[in-house]
Write an enzyme that holds these catalytic residues in place. Sequence first.
Site, PDB file in Angstrom:
ATOM      1  N   ASP A 110     -17.735  33.306  10.570  1.00 28.60           N
ATOM      2  CA  ASP A 110     -18.355  34.621  10.718  1.00 28.60           C
ATOM      3  C   ASP A 110     -19.723  34.498  11.389  1.00 28.60           C
ATOM      4  OD1 ASP A 110     -16.188  35.663   9.285  1.00 28.60           O
ATOM      5  OD2 ASP A 110     -17.267  35.588   7.380  1.00 28.60           O
TER       6      ASP A 110
ATOM      7  N   ASP B  44     -14.879  32.583   1.932  1.00 29.11           N
ATOM      8  CA  ASP B  44     -16.269  32.942   2.209  1.00 29.11           C
ATOM      9  C   ASP B  44     -17.140  32.299   1.145  1.00 29.11           C
ATOM     10  OD1 ASP B  44     -15.746  34.533   4.448  1.00 29.11           O
ATOM     11  OD2 ASP B  44     -15.470  36.341   3.242  1.00 29.11           O
TER      12      ASP B  44
END
EC number: 3.4.23.36
Length: 164
Positions: free
Chosen positions: A130, A112
């Site tokens: 995401d 991330d």
Amino acid sequence: MVYYILAFIVFLVDQGTKFLIATRMELREEIPVIGNFFVITSHRNSGAAFGILQDQRWFFIVVTLVVVVALVWYLQKVKDTPHKLLPIALSLVLGGAIGNFLDRALTGEVVDFIQLNFGTYTFPIFNIADSAICIGVALIIIETLLEGRREKAAAQTERNEHHE
């Protein structure tokens, strides 16, 4: 075929950005992009959204495989519909799901790097996959609402024709 190309593009952009973060930044290194609002931050997540279900690798792998099969099946079913929003949405979710799946399958964690700060609140760090999944789900909700309106309008038109 165009919907699978879209999913593949999402997958490639996701994997490319994750590769750059993983190979060019130290873990927890931060690069401000727009002041403190948007910061590229090298982070790893062994859980799901917002860090829930940490270290449940096999659960995510199995669930994602089921979801991917279901997405491909449903995409095949709706790809020729006159309304293109739903297949586009499914393509975004598919590309994102495969992107995060590959990370989990290979390393047990997801890279991330997109960090957004709203004053003192920091939104959980996320990635391109995401984002694609969230946008896809939002589009699915919008298409569902639009389809409900289309059905309601068609029913109203049919009632009006019977009364004439």
